[in-house]
Design a protein around this motif. Structure first.
Motif, PDB file in Angstrom:
ATOM      1  N   UNK A  56       0.837  -1.198   0.000  1.00 16.21           N
ATOM      2  CA  UNK A  56       0.000   0.000   0.000  1.00 16.21           C
ATOM      3  C   UNK A  56       0.870   1.246   0.000  1.00 16.21           C
ATOM      4  N   UNK A  57       0.418   2.275  -0.699  1.00 14.58           N
ATOM      5  CA  UNK A  57       1.158   3.533  -0.637  1.00 14.58           C
ATOM      6  C   UNK A  57       0.513   4.622  -1.458  1.00 14.58           C
ATOM      7  N   UNK A  58       0.808   5.860  -1.119  1.00 13.34           N
ATOM      8  CA  UNK A  58       0.382   6.982  -1.955  1.00 13.34           C
ATOM      9  C   UNK A  58       1.307   7.106  -3.154  1.00 13.34           C
ATOM     10  N   UNK A  59       0.723   7.244  -4.310  1.00  8.93           N
ATOM     11  CA  UNK A  59       1.534   7.348  -5.525  1.00  8.93           C
ATOM     12  C   UNK A  59       0.901   8.374  -6.476  1.00  8.93           C
ATOM     13  N   UNK A  60       1.271   9.647  -6.349  1.00 12.60           N
ATOM     14  CA  UNK A  60       2.377  10.133  -5.540  1.00 12.60           C
ATOM     15  C   UNK A  60       1.886  11.234  -4.598  1.00 12.60           C
ATOM     16  N   UNK A  61       2.612  11.399  -3.459  1.00 12.94           N
ATOM     17  CA  UNK A  61       2.378  12.544  -2.594  1.00 12.94           C
ATOM     18  C   UNK A  61       2.928  13.806  -3.241  1.00 12.94           C
ATOM     19  N   UNK A  87       4.885   1.664   1.145  1.00 13.58           N
ATOM     20  CA  UNK A  87       5.881   2.403   0.367  1.00 13.58           C
ATOM     21  C   UNK A  87       5.282   3.770   0.080  1.00 13.58           C
ATOM     22  N   UNK A  88       6.145   4.765  -0.097  1.00 11.27           N
ATOM     23  CA  UNK A  88       5.674   6.131  -0.319  1.00 11.27           C
ATOM     24  C   UNK A  88       6.390   6.714  -1.529  1.00 11.27           C
ATOM     25  N   UNK A 149      10.362   2.995   5.803  1.00 17.66           N
ATOM     26  CA  UNK A 149       9.530   2.673   4.642  1.00 17.66           C
ATOM     27  C   UNK A 149      10.294   3.069   3.383  1.00 17.66           C
ATOM     28  N   UNK A 150      10.180   2.297   2.312  1.00 13.57           N
ATOM     29  CA  UNK A 150      10.819   2.694   1.057  1.00 13.57           C
ATOM     30  C   UNK A 150      10.205   3.982   0.517  1.00 13.57           C
ATOM     31  N   UNK A 151      11.043   4.813  -0.080  1.00  9.61           N
ATOM     32  CA  UNK A 151      10.609   6.075  -0.682  1.00  9.61           C
ATOM     33  C   UNK A 151      10.996   6.067  -2.151  1.00  9.61           C
ATOM     34  N   UNK A 152      10.052   6.429  -2.999  1.00  9.64           N
ATOM     35  CA  UNK A 152      10.309   6.561  -4.433  1.00  9.64           C
ATOM     36  C   UNK A 152      10.075   8.001  -4.847  1.00  9.64           C
ATOM     37  N   UNK A 153      10.693   8.390  -5.931  1.00  8.30           N
ATOM     38  CA  UNK A 153      10.536   9.750  -6.463  1.00  8.30           C
ATOM     39  C   UNK A 153      10.130   9.665  -7.919  1.00  8.30           C
ATOM     40  N   UNK A 154       9.113  10.439  -8.291  1.00  9.03           N
ATOM     41  CA  UNK A 154       8.683  10.527  -9.678  1.00  9.03           C
ATOM     42  C   UNK A 154       9.493  11.580 -10.402  1.00  9.03           C
ATOM     43  N   UNK A 168      15.994   8.358  -2.960  1.00  8.73           N
ATOM     44  CA  UNK A 168      14.984   7.353  -3.286  1.00  8.73           C
ATOM     45  C   UNK A 168      15.500   5.927  -3.264  1.00  8.73           C
ATOM     46  N   UNK A 169      14.584   5.016  -2.959  1.00 15.78           N
ATOM     47  CA  UNK A 169      14.823   3.579  -3.077  1.00 15.78           C
ATOM     48  C   UNK A 169      14.389   3.066  -4.442  1.00 15.78           C
TER      49      UNK A 169
END
Length: 334
Positions: A56-61, A87-88, A149-154, A168-169
């Motif tokens: 589960x996660x917000x994609x994207x904040x 994940x966020x 928590x893993x963090x991703x960047x768009x 980012x992860x």
């Protein structure tokens, strides 16, 4: 390739995420679009209570929508409700800002924001807007820090890539995948479309309802990133622009983004009727089962590790089932 899903946040989204889990999707991403959606964190919390396995996660904040302490506290809450599943992802704000008339946030702001956000989750004292702060939650009010928590960047361009490398992860991608995504071991790619039946044409009612909302992003994106001239290069662009330009200049963003990722607005419908549907299979992952599978093969070959499919139209279950079937050999066991 992992097969995940995304939903434009609605009151039905928690149940849809539970459905996606039962079908075998590995993760569900939910949009942070307050101008047209219920709150992303409340929705994810309800989904956490109705599921056991799915990520589960917000994609994207969109950082400008909330103080970093607010997002850190919400992340910690969701991590307590769904341990090991959160994940966020962060982005500069396409619909989350442009639909309210703003431009994207700067990458320098994103850099500072994620620095503060990750520091808070580690239990550090951080500085934000000239003030020193720390998560002060007593025992039982949030998980003990650090909250990992893993963090991703768009990111699409070089400045975004630098921020992603720093923080980012993984890289969260939509629209045109950048070449530098090969540098990352985790690359979710957000996509829209629909699996067409054998002999079904791109102008069918099913194609319009299930593929149309994703197709319309080609017009929304062209307008936002390239201006009116870019829209005129698309089939039906003249008709689309004529509808948008009926609105006062200061309100045209409302005409552009109405129905975003959910349904065709008046301008989108005008373009569709004027022949815009002819590019459905070019701008979305739409086509027959075999055509969709070949498109996924191509994305995997270019570095995508997780396809994120957003179903549209009135029959969410059928869209999820058809896409999962088309993904076929790409699906990893849950």
């Amino acid at each position: 390739m992992d097969v995940a899903c995304a939903f434009p946040t609605t009151l039905d989204t928690p149940d849809n995420i539970a459905m996606a889990e039962s079908l075998g999707y590995v993760r569900a991403w939910v949009y942070d679009t307050p101008q047209q959606s219920p709150d992303v964190w409340m929705t994810l919390a309800l989904a956490a209570q109705r599921t056991e396995r799915i990520g589960l996660g917000p994609g994207v904040l969109v950082p400008s929508l909330r103080h970093p302490m607010t997002n850190a506290a919400a992340t910690a809450t969701l991590a307590a409700l769904a341990p090991g599943r959160v994940s966020v992802a962060f982005g500069t704000g396409f619909s989350g800002r442009r639909a309210m008339g703003y431009g994207a946030i700067s990458w320098s702001f994103m850099d500072a924001y994620i620095t503060a956000y990750r520091g808070l989750l580690r239990g550090e004292t951080v500085e934000w807007e000239g003030k020193r702060m720390r998560m002060l939650h007593p025992a039982g009010h949030a998980p003990a820090r650090p909250v990992d928590v893993p963090v991703l960047v768009g990111a699409l361009g070089p400045m975004g890539n630098e921020v992603a490398r720093k923080h980012a992860d993984g890289l969260y991608v939509t629209f045109q995948p950048p070449e530098f995504m090969r540098e990352y071991s985790w690359v979710p790619y957000l996509a829209w479309g629909t699996v067409l039946g054998e002999g079904e044409t791109p102008d069918s009612e099913h194609a319009r309802l299930a593929g149309g909302p994703g197709w319309a992003l080609a017009y929304h994106g062209a307008y936002e990133f390239g201006g009116p001239a870019a829209v005129l290069d698309l089939p039906g662009g003249e008709q689309w622009l004529a509808v948008v330009e009926r609105s006062p200049a200061e309100e045209r963003h409302l005409a552009v983004h109405s129905g975003h990722c959910v349904e065709l607005n008046e301008a989108d419908q005008a373009a569709w009727d004027a022949g815009g549907h002819s590019i459905l299979t070019d701008v979305t992952i739409s086509g027959t089962r075999d055509q969709v599978r070949r498109k996924l093969d191509d994305l995997a070959a270019h570095g995508v590790t997780e396809i994120v499919f957003q179903p549209c139209g009135p029959d969410t279950r059928t869209e999820l089932e058809r896409f999962l079937d088309a993904a076929g050999s790409h699906l990893k066991p849950a």
